[in-house]
Design a protein around this motif. Structure first.
Motif, mmCIF file in Angstrom:
data_model
loop_
_atom_site.group_PDB
_atom_site.id
_atom_site.type_symbol
_atom_site.label_atom_id
_atom_site.label_comp_id
_atom_site.label_asym_id
_atom_site.label_seq_id
_atom_site.Cartn_x
_atom_site.Cartn_y
_atom_site.Cartn_z
ATOM 1 N N MET A 15 40.512 26.925 66.329
ATOM 2 C CA MET A 15 41.178 25.922 65.509
ATOM 3 C C MET A 15 40.441 25.795 64.180
ATOM 4 O O MET A 15 39.238 25.549 64.138
ATOM 5 C CB MET A 15 41.151 24.567 66.219
ATOM 6 N N GLU A 16 41.194 25.954 63.083
ATOM 7 C CA GLU A 16 40.584 25.826 61.765
ATOM 8 C C GLU A 16 40.731 24.394 61.282
ATOM 9 O O GLU A 16 41.827 23.829 61.278
ATOM 10 C CB GLU A 16 41.263 26.790 60.782
ATOM 11 N N ILE A 17 39.610 23.810 60.887
ATOM 12 C CA ILE A 17 39.612 22.417 60.430
ATOM 13 C C ILE A 17 39.473 22.406 58.910
ATOM 14 O O ILE A 17 38.608 23.099 58.356
ATOM 15 C CB ILE A 17 38.454 21.633 61.077
ATOM 16 N N GLU A 18 40.328 21.614 58.261
ATOM 17 C CA GLU A 18 40.276 21.501 56.801
ATOM 18 C C GLU A 18 38.883 21.090 56.357
ATOM 19 O O GLU A 18 38.251 20.215 56.954
ATOM 20 C CB GLU A 18 41.285 20.456 56.316
ATOM 21 N N ALA A 19 38.405 21.709 55.268
ATOM 22 C CA ALA A 19 37.076 21.359 54.752
ATOM 23 C C ALA A 19 37.062 19.931 54.230
ATOM 24 O O ALA A 19 36.054 19.226 54.344
ATOM 25 C CB ALA A 19 36.668 22.328 53.650
ATOM 26 N N ASN A 28 33.471 14.495 57.926
ATOM 27 C CA ASN A 28 32.370 15.465 57.900
ATOM 28 C C ASN A 28 31.574 15.443 59.203
ATOM 29 O O ASN A 28 31.115 16.491 59.677
ATOM 30 C CB ASN A 28 31.452 15.192 56.709
ATOM 31 N N ALA A 29 31.403 14.262 59.780
ATOM 32 C CA ALA A 29 30.721 14.161 61.076
ATOM 33 C C ALA A 29 31.526 14.898 62.142
ATOM 34 O O ALA A 29 30.968 15.630 62.978
ATOM 35 C CB ALA A 29 30.538 12.699 61.465
ATOM 36 N N PHE A 30 32.840 14.745 62.083
ATOM 37 C CA PHE A 30 33.728 15.430 63.032
ATOM 38 C C PHE A 30 33.614 16.951 62.877
ATOM 39 O O PHE A 30 33.481 17.696 63.859
ATOM 40 C CB PHE A 30 35.166 14.960 62.812
ATOM 41 N N ARG A 31 33.647 17.404 61.638
ATOM 42 C CA ARG A 31 33.548 18.852 61.382
ATOM 43 C C ARG A 31 32.218 19.407 61.879
ATOM 44 O O ARG A 31 32.158 20.516 62.427
ATOM 45 C CB ARG A 31 33.704 19.146 59.882
ATOM 46 N N LEU A 32 31.150 18.643 61.696
ATOM 47 C CA LEU A 32 29.833 19.087 62.167
ATOM 48 C C LEU A 32 29.843 19.267 63.686
ATOM 49 O O LEU A 32 29.419 20.313 64.205
ATOM 50 C CB LEU A 32 28.766 18.060 61.762
#
Length: 876
Positions: free
Chosen positions: A1-5, A589-593
């Motif tokens: 799954m690609e997450i938006e930056a 950003n915490a989610f992406r990390l």
């Protein structure tokens, strides 16, 4: 799954709002659950979203979403108000722009235009509220002139008339010459205005002398029917029983004696114009004076004025002053500041005017409404508004119900042709029956009745809102009214506390026998950074939809709530929604990390991660308890700030830093699962405040069944938490900060490993792995004496040293410790001031006192340690 930056609120918000609507998540029907109900303060049909709406509706939505997550059957009823004066003015203006005058239309023709205008513009504000994320049950949307709502209004009018509480009579009313209608006292705004005080000579009958009066309204001289002096004023004893000539029109009027006159104002001699001043009107009744109404309903002079007929009242003032000068009757004029009433709706200067109107007796209706607010059966939040409420209710006047307009609920009174009689009935057919009985004429037809031309004050429909939206007037025992009423929380502005809130309470007790709501949360006013109320006319109000476009709905919601405690004004600046947007980015950003971490089921959790997980679960439970307490007390801004700090300061800045794997490394499954579990709990806490981003991440962080939503998840509940573990970790933060500050001060690279030496008091070495990881230490050693040539820090759990060798600066260290000692002594003094204050000690809650005594003990211990350390350094 690609997450938006980057988090893209525009994409996310439209997607999830459509999803919520599609699955009917906002719908509510009576069932076995506990209900939680809010009825929206219906915005005007003429309205578009402004900053006040944004604040008010954000609070309503977060309370509804929180109730939903508490397992309650949450219902938020939306709707709009027909706003008689404002809407009619808009329609009249529109017609005028098309070359059509209202006076050239029949009532029916005008109302066709009005309904067409409503169809075109009436739903705009509700559609805008959807952009904010408002989770209203849109299928229950009400309009105050819907057929069922109108029937309820008429039914109540007839009922109150039959009870003897509504009556018709000539009274002095507040007249709006622009809207050409009467207004209630509450619809008049008083402002100080720079005026003139004119001193005018009135010739005494049979003498060559004059008596001088002072007035701010010389145009009303044309309607004077007496001059009045105070019986105690020796200057005018000789005038008793005499008469004077009214200037310009030479009307002979009596000089009357009454102690109403203020001997200190002007000359102490008062002109009396019963048709155009409420106090003069009362004097006119008392002394049986003639009443001469010199104004038309548009504020121009009529034939009874004799002079300047057809001129506007303010133009007439200039003409009267000029004529008085010309005739030598103007003694002098002075600058004067006085209070003038303005129409709340049109801003026209109000004209006191005698008029036949309909009134509602308020005294008896007000009694239960006052009693049940004073005894906190209905809570006003904040309670400081109780005094204002009591003053209004103890001085309540009869409510002028009639408005000289066409748009609204037409008064159900029918006048019998050829007589002075009338009947009041719910329908024309019932009116005919009543009229036949009243006249003993069974042949009387509807064509012989004429319905009253006036409509009811808009508030007369609004005061029934919590009842009528559930059809509780027409069908008082239906399932909806029995289940949803009384409602729970009303969120509104203090300026309509009497207009609307008090009247709803009156209606609740009159028609249901119980209160309409449990709590009234009064928001502050949204102001700009120089404290002006935000308004279109001042050009200081941003477009809410543009703010949502720029910062996202979640960002705007957070910005509005970060600093808006109940009853306090919100000083709005664009830095607030910007802060909200930044918070949304921090969450993203915490989610992406976390999503970037790869789990290895063969790995065991590190000691540092395990310690952090144990600590954060306790910290999380503490945060949940604080949020619950804040909501109990309606400290909504404080609740948001608690969650904000918990996420930003504790979760992102500390927890994630401890548990995250080294670059390029995997994470153990236990730590990852615990982190995701904690993150989901934080999302649930955040959801009522930030519905869109929390829904998006909730669906991305784990697989969810189709048709589910975070809004239907159970909110985190209160659990006992370990205060000691939380306190212990605070010392860890102090130690980490000390080490990081030392690196900065001594310009030591973060890559260079250091050794920490601990002379423990209560420090526990279970936290060593956390400190080693966060500070890049090679070792933590225990020592039993002060360490020379080291940077030092004295905390509540012990003394901490970093050996520096040649980098150690003895004098700098001494200076730093002395500065810290001065601070600690000042801190201790402030704590002792509180503890030596008998009032504080006797009234403070037990937990607050315990905290203060702990502060005292900690400060004393630290001062002792600092003094010993300073003494030791001074010996070196």
């Amino acid at each position: 799954m690609e997450i938006e930056a980057k988090y893209n609120p525009r994409q996310v918000e439209d997607k999830w709002y459509a999803y919520w609507l599609k699955h009917g998540f906002f719908r509510s029907q009576p069932d076995n659950r506990e209900p939680y109900t809010i009825v929206i303060p219906p915005p005007n049909v003429t309205g578009v979203l402004h900053m006040g709406h944004m604040l008010n509706n954000t609070i309503q939505d977060l309370l509804i979403r929180r109730a939903r997550m508490s397992g309650k059957n949450a219902l938020w009823v939306p709707g709009i108000d027909h706003a008689s004066i404002a809407t009619e003015a808009r329609v009249v203006a529109k017609l005028k722009s098309e070359g059509i005058e209202k006076k050239d239309l029949s009532r029916e023709e005008f109302l066709k235009h009005a309904w067409e205008w409503k169809r075109k513009h009436g739903g705009i504000i509700l559609e805008q509220l959807k952009k904010l994320g408002a989770s209203c049950d849109w299928e229950r949307t009400k309009f105050t002139m819907d057929d069922d709502m109108s029937e309820s209004v008429i039914k109540v009018f007839v009922d109150l008339y039959n009870k003897g509480k509504i009556y018709r009579g000539v009274r002095m009313v507040n007249w709006d010459p622009y809207a050409k209608t009467a207004l209630s006292d509450e619809e008049v705004i008083y402002r100080e205005v720079k005026s003139k005080l004119y001193y005018v000579n009135y010739k005494i009958e049979g003498e060559d002398s004059f008596v001088t009066i002072a007035t701010t309204r010389p145009e009303t001289i044309l309607g004077d029917t007496a001059v009045c002096v105070n019986p105690n004023d020796e200057r005018y004893h000789h005038l008793k029983g005499k008469k004077v000539y009214v200037p310009l029109v030479n009307r002979l009027v009596p000089i009357i004696i009454d102690d109403y006159v203020d001997m200190e104002f002007g000359t102490g001699c008062l002109k009396i114009t019963p048709a155009h001043d409420i106090n003069d009107y009362e004097l006119g009744i008392k002394h049986n004076l003639e009443v001469i109404d010199i104004f038309n309903d548009d504020g121009t002079l009529n034939a009874k004025a004799q002079l300047f007929i057809g001129e506007d009242r303010f133009k007439a003032r200039e003409l009267v002053v000029n004529q008085l000068k010309h005739e030598g009757l103007l003694a002098k004029e002075e600058d004067y500041v006085n209070k003038v009433g303005f129409s709340e709706r049109t801003d026209a200067v109000i004209e006191p005017r005698l008029s036949m109107q309909w009134f509602l007796k308020m005294k008896d209706l007000a009694k239960p409404a006052l009693e049940n607010v004073l005894n906190d059966n209905i809570r006003l939040i904040p309670s400081k508004f109780k005094n204002t409420y009591r003053h209004w209710m103890e001085n309540v006047k009869d409510w002028c119900l009639s408005r000289q307009l066409w748009w609204g609920h037409r008064i159900p009174a029918y006048y019998i042709r050829g007589t002075n009689e009338f009947v009041v009935a719910e329908t024309p057919e019932l009116a005919v029956e009543l009229a036949r009985r009243k006249t003993n004429d069974d042949s009387l037809q509807l064509s012989e009745l004429k319905q009253d031309e006036d409509v009811l004050d808009t508030w007369f429909s609004s005061w029934l809102w919590p009842i009528s939206v559930f059809d509780g007037i027409r069908n008082p025992d239906n399932a909806d009214i029995r289940y949803y009423y009384p409602t729970n929380d009303l969120i509104t502005a203090p300026e309509i506390l009497f207009f609307w809130v008090a009247r709803m309470i009156m209606a609740g007790y009159e028609y249901r026998g119980v209160k309409p709501f449990h709590n009234v949360y009064l928001t502050g006013i949204v102001r700009d950074n120089i404290r002006r109320k935000m308004s279109k006319s001042l050009g200081n109000s941003p477009d809410p939809l543009m703010l949502i476009e720029k910062y996202g709905a979640d960002g705007v919601r957070v910005g509005m709530l970060l600093c808006s405690p109940a009853g306090n004004d919100l000083l709005f600046d664009e830095s607030l929604p910007e802060q909200g947007r930044n918070f949304a980015n921090k969450i993203w950003n915490a989610f992406r990390l976390i999503k970037s971490w790869k789990a290895d089921k063969n790995l065991k959790p590190s000691d540092a991660a395990q310690t952090a997980i144990v600590w954060f679960y306790e910290k999380l439970k503490q945060g949940i308890a604080e949020v619950e307490d804040d909501f109990e007390q309606y400290r909504i801004s404080e609740a948001l700030m608690t969650i904000y700090k918990l996420f930003w300061d504790e979760f992102s800045s500390w927890f994630l830093e401890i548990v995250k794997p080294d670059t390029g490394q995997s994470i153990d499954s236990y730590s990852l699962n615990a982190t995701v579990d904690i993150f989901e709990t934080l999302l649930k806490l955040l959801h009522p405040f930030m519905p869109f981003i929390t829904e998006e991440i909730w669906h991305l962080i784990n697989e969810r069944p189709s048709g589910t939503s975070i809004m239907n998840e159970k909110k985190p509940g209160i659990k006992p938490y370990d205060k000691d573990k939380i306190a212990e970790f605070e010392t860890v933060k102090e130690i980490v900060s000390f080490i990081r500050n030392t690196r900065t001060e001594k310009q030591i690279s973060r890559k260079e490993k250091l050794v920490l030496c601990v002379k423990p008091a209560t420090y526990k070495n279970i936290y060593n792995p956390v400190i080693i990881k966060l500070c890049n230490l090679s070792d933590i050693k225990t020592v039993h004496a002060k360490l020379e040539g080291a940077a030092s820090f004295i905390g509540t759990s012990g003394e901490f040293y970093i050996p520096l060798g040649s980098l150690h600066d003895h004098d700098e260290e001494l200076k730093k410790l002395e500065k810290e000692l001065v601070y600690m002594k000042g801190f201790l003094e402030s704590v002792l001031k509180k503890l030596n204050n008998e009032k504080f000690v006797s009234h403070a809650p037990k937990n607050v006192l315990e905290t203060e005594y702990k502060k005292k003990a900690d400060a004393e211990a630290k001062i002792k340690s600092l003094e010993e350390h300073i003494k030791h350094l001074q010996i070196e």
